[in-house]
Write an enzyme that holds these catalytic residues in place. Structure first.
Site, PDB file in Angstrom:
ATOM      1  N   SER A  95       0.811  -1.227   0.000  1.00 20.31           N
ATOM      2  CA  SER A  95       0.000   0.000   0.000  1.00 20.31           C
ATOM      3  C   SER A  95       0.841   1.272   0.000  1.00 20.31           C
ATOM      4  O   SER A  95       0.307   2.365  -0.120  1.00 20.31           O
ATOM      5  CB  SER A  95      -0.982  -0.003   1.178  1.00 20.31           C
ATOM      6  OG  SER A  95      -0.334   0.029   2.422  1.00 20.31           O
ATOM      7  N   PRO A 155      -0.627   2.753   4.789  1.00 17.77           N
ATOM      8  CA  PRO A 155      -1.695   3.379   3.992  1.00 17.77           C
ATOM      9  C   PRO A 155      -2.921   2.477   3.873  1.00 17.77           C
ATOM     10  O   PRO A 155      -4.054   2.955   3.869  1.00 17.77           O
ATOM     11  CB  PRO A 155      -1.016   3.618   2.638  1.00 17.77           C
ATOM     12  CG  PRO A 155       0.447   3.765   2.986  1.00 17.77           C
ATOM     13  CD  PRO A 155       0.676   2.791   4.104  1.00 17.77           C
ATOM     14  N   TYR A 156      -2.714   1.156   3.799  1.00 23.15           N
ATOM     15  CA  TYR A 156      -3.855   0.232   3.779  1.00 23.15           C
ATOM     16  C   TYR A 156      -4.717   0.438   5.027  1.00 23.15           C
ATOM     17  O   TYR A 156      -5.942   0.571   4.945  1.00 23.15           O
ATOM     18  CB  TYR A 156      -3.338  -1.214   3.721  1.00 23.15           C
ATOM     19  CG  TYR A 156      -4.377  -2.263   4.051  1.00 23.15           C
ATOM     20  CD1 TYR A 156      -5.414  -2.558   3.167  1.00 23.15           C
ATOM     21  CD2 TYR A 156      -4.329  -2.972   5.263  1.00 23.15           C
ATOM     22  CE1 TYR A 156      -6.375  -3.521   3.487  1.00 23.15           C
ATOM     23  CE2 TYR A 156      -5.274  -3.934   5.578  1.00 23.15           C
ATOM     24  CZ  TYR A 156      -6.299  -4.214   4.694  1.00 23.15           C
ATOM     25  OH  TYR A 156      -7.252  -5.155   5.008  1.00 23.15           O
ATOM     26  N   GLY A 157      -4.062   0.473   6.201  1.00 25.79           N
ATOM     27  CA  GLY A 157      -4.799   0.671   7.447  1.00 25.79           C
ATOM     28  C   GLY A 157      -5.539   2.003   7.461  1.00 25.79           C
ATOM     29  O   GLY A 157      -6.650   2.102   7.999  1.00 25.79           O
ATOM     30  N   THR A 159      -6.842   3.448   4.842  1.00 26.00           N
ATOM     31  CA  THR A 159      -8.074   3.342   4.039  1.00 26.00           C
ATOM     32  C   THR A 159      -9.169   2.626   4.842  1.00 26.00           C
ATOM     33  O   THR A 159     -10.341   3.000   4.761  1.00 26.00           O
ATOM     34  CB  THR A 159      -7.860   2.594   2.694  1.00 26.00           C
ATOM     35  OG1 THR A 159      -7.451   1.247   2.924  1.00 26.00           O
ATOM     36  CG2 THR A 159      -6.852   3.306   1.816  1.00 26.00           C
TER      37      THR A 159
END
Ligand SMILES: NC(=O)c1ccc[n+]([C@@H]2O[C@H](COP(=O)([O-])OP(=O)(O)OC[C@H]3O[C@@H](n4cnc5c(N)ncnc54)[C@H](O)[C@@H]3O)[C@@H](O)[C@H]2O)c1
Length: 325
Positions: A95, A155-157, A159
């Protein structure tokens, strides 16, 4: 347990790891299920088609191959009481960098579109997949939904955390929205980028396993049937909270997972040691008291049994491939 033949559900991400298991469980429970998936190229289309193999021949299931970022899937929601929204761009490490736009699109924008479409279709409820990644490196363990601060490290977390904020906005008297913070789900059909799958592959076919960090990082591993059971329970009126932790209850280090799988496989794992990666957290552990209280849910599959099941699946798959090669 049967819900009557008229109960209809939509499952987004139906061709994926957890989504395909969820569809099977819903059909077993008597639901009619429409799966929506666009077969993103994060991993192979063949893998996803084989996830769907059993479903393809099950009456009551149909698949709409559409991207949630486009149109044409919304009419599948007509007449469905529940939308299970599992489609996403998963994976922490990928991510960072230029692929973030895929995370922003397939997670944040797609989720907003699902909430809008569910509200417009008159569905009563959306059950959707958040992630333990929202917690980041929590200061205290186990993590609790209401009291542990959410401070994603990837960044995944971010989102998924942002989807939780969206869910709060879209929750109304007419549309219940319930999110599940899944903690590292594993079992047959696990995504090929995930550690346990890569370890099983290496033990089965003699390759090496890239171990990030020193092996002392730990995860609250959750067997897929337990994650699916919690997801199904979230479709019921008793699921009144906006978010539930779903963790397997047996936190284990990567080193312990490796040793257990080596013993089960009767083989030594060749390790390629790498530094810890950006976004990886030291530890995850879930307090599941809320899910236990509201949903009557608790995990049932111990780590040893779940690891044996995933290893057996990887082995069976690899022998089918050898025969057909
Ligand atoms: N597997 C885990 O340990 C874990 C942990 C925490 C949260 N989650 C969440 O659970 C859900 C399922 O995870 P998984 O491991 O089964 O992932 P997966 O990648 O196997 O499944 C996701 C599916 O969604 C589909 N998809 C993605 N974007 C789409 C779009 N725009 N339109 C239509 N389809 C789209 C993909 O093609 C894929 O088949 C995800 O939301 C993930 O973030 C998973």
């Amino acid at each position: 347990m049967t819900n009557g033949p008229s109960k209809r559900a939509v499952v987004t991400g139906a061709a994926g790891f957890i989504g395909s298991h969820l569809c099977e469980r819903l059909l077993d429970d008597g639901w009619r299920v429409t799966g929506v998936d666009c077969f993103t190229d994060y991993y192979s289309r063949d893998d996803k088609l084989s996830n769907l193999e059993e479903l393809a021949s099950t009456p009551g299931f149909d698949l709409v191959e559409r991207d949630l970022l486009g149109d044409g899937w919304q009419r599948a929601l007509q007449g469905s009481s529940v939308v299970f929204h599992l489609a996403a761009q998963a994976g922490v490490r990928g991510s960072f960098g230029s692929s973030f736009s895929q995370y922003a699109g397939n997670n944040l924008v797609a989720t907003q579109r699902v909430f809008e479409a569910a509200a417009a279709s008159g569905a009563a409820r959306v059950v959707w997949a958040s992630s333990s990644s929202v917690y980041g490196d929590a200061e205290t363990h186990p993590c609790r939904e209401a009291s542990t601060q959410t401070l994603p490290r990837s960044p995944y977390g971010v989102t998924k955390r942002a989807c939780e904020d969206l869910a709060r906005i879209y929750r109304t008297r007419d549309l219940a929205i319930t999110g599940l913070r899944y903690f590292t789900v594993y079992g047959p059909r696990q995504r090929p980028d995930m550690a346990i799958r890569r370890i099983c592959n290496a033990l089965t076919s003699g390759g090496t396993f890239e171990l990030y960090g020193d092996g002392s990082q730990s995860r609250d591993f959750t067997y897929v049937a337990d994650a699916v059971d919690a997801t199904v329970r979230c479709a019921r009126p008793e699921a009144t909270a906006s978010i539930y932790n779903i963790g397997g209850g047996e936190e284990a280090t990567m080193a312990r997972v490796i040793t257990t799988l080596e013993t089960l496989a009767g083989a030594r794992l060749a390790l390629d040691r790498r530094p810890a990666q950006r976004g990886d957290v030291r530890r995850t552990s879930a307090d599941v008291a809320l899910a236990r209280r509201d949903l009557g849910w608790s995990p049932t599959v111990p780590l040893h049994r779940g690891l044996a099941a995933e290893l057996a699946w990887v082995r069976a798959r690899s022998s089918i491939r050898e025969v057909s090669a």
